[in-house]
Design a protein around this motif. Structure first.
Motif, PDB file in Angstrom:
ATOM      1  N   ASN A  65     -26.208 -15.333   6.041  1.00 30.70           N
ATOM      2  CA  ASN A  65     -25.903 -15.555   7.455  1.00 30.70           C
ATOM      3  C   ASN A  65     -24.622 -16.355   7.628  1.00 30.70           C
ATOM      4  O   ASN A  65     -23.828 -16.067   8.530  1.00 30.70           O
ATOM      5  CB  ASN A  65     -27.069 -16.239   8.167  1.00 30.70           C
ATOM      6  N   LYS A  66     -24.420 -17.352   6.789  1.00 30.50           N
ATOM      7  CA  LYS A  66     -23.184 -18.150   6.862  1.00 30.50           C
ATOM      8  C   LYS A  66     -21.967 -17.275   6.552  1.00 30.50           C
ATOM      9  O   LYS A  66     -20.954 -17.351   7.244  1.00 30.50           O
ATOM     10  CB  LYS A  66     -23.232 -19.319   5.872  1.00 30.50           C
ATOM     11  N   SER A  68     -21.720 -13.958   6.824  1.00 33.62           N
ATOM     12  CA  SER A  68     -21.558 -12.983   7.899  1.00 33.62           C
ATOM     13  C   SER A  68     -20.948 -13.622   9.141  1.00 33.62           C
ATOM     14  O   SER A  68     -20.076 -13.049   9.782  1.00 33.62           O
ATOM     15  CB  SER A  68     -22.898 -12.359   8.269  1.00 33.62           C
ATOM     16  N   TYR A  69     -21.399 -14.819   9.487  1.00 28.91           N
ATOM     17  CA  TYR A  69     -20.870 -15.518  10.661  1.00 28.91           C
ATOM     18  C   TYR A  69     -19.404 -15.862  10.458  1.00 28.91           C
ATOM     19  O   TYR A  69     -18.579 -15.633  11.339  1.00 28.91           O
ATOM     20  CB  TYR A  69     -21.678 -16.793  10.925  1.00 28.91           C
ATOM     21  N   LYS A  70     -19.074 -16.373   9.271  1.00 23.77           N
ATOM     22  CA  LYS A  70     -17.691 -16.738   8.984  1.00 23.77           C
ATOM     23  C   LYS A  70     -16.801 -15.501   9.027  1.00 23.77           C
ATOM     24  O   LYS A  70     -15.690 -15.533   9.544  1.00 23.77           O
ATOM     25  CB  LYS A  70     -17.590 -17.424   7.620  1.00 23.77           C
ATOM     26  N   VAL A  73     -16.291 -14.432  12.709  1.00 24.10           N
ATOM     27  CA  VAL A  73     -15.372 -15.326  13.401  1.00 24.10           C
ATOM     28  C   VAL A  73     -13.938 -15.042  12.964  1.00 24.10           C
ATOM     29  O   VAL A  73     -13.024 -14.985  13.788  1.00 24.10           O
ATOM     30  CB  VAL A  73     -15.757 -16.799  13.147  1.00 24.10           C
TER      31      VAL A  73
END
Length: 77
Positions: A65-66, A68-70, A73
């Protein structure tokens, strides 16, 4: 990945004669003295293994998740 591990564990238990395809399924359940030993082993070995696997799965989900989020963004900019 979890289902493959589950099937592998099932086959391993069947191979060693710990479970059978007829009632009561667990061979240790046929003798009351073996049942107590089985429950202690499940508590001392099985539960910690389950918790370790769930912890690793949770860590992997968190990291994914980290990442994918990064990535989302970064691509949005």
């Amino acid at each position: 990945m979890i289902w493959t591990g589950t099937i592998a564990l099932l086959v391993e238990h069947m191979w060693h004669g710990e479970i059978v395809p007829w009632f009561p399924f667990l061979t240790a359940m046929s003798d009351p003295a073996d049942t107590a030993t089985m429950l202690v082993e499940m508590g001392q070995i099985g539960i910690p293994m389950l918790l370790a696997i769930l912890a690793m799965w949770g860590i992997m989900v968190y990291v994914e998740n980290k990442i994918s989020y990064k990535s989302a963004v970064t691509n949005a900019n």
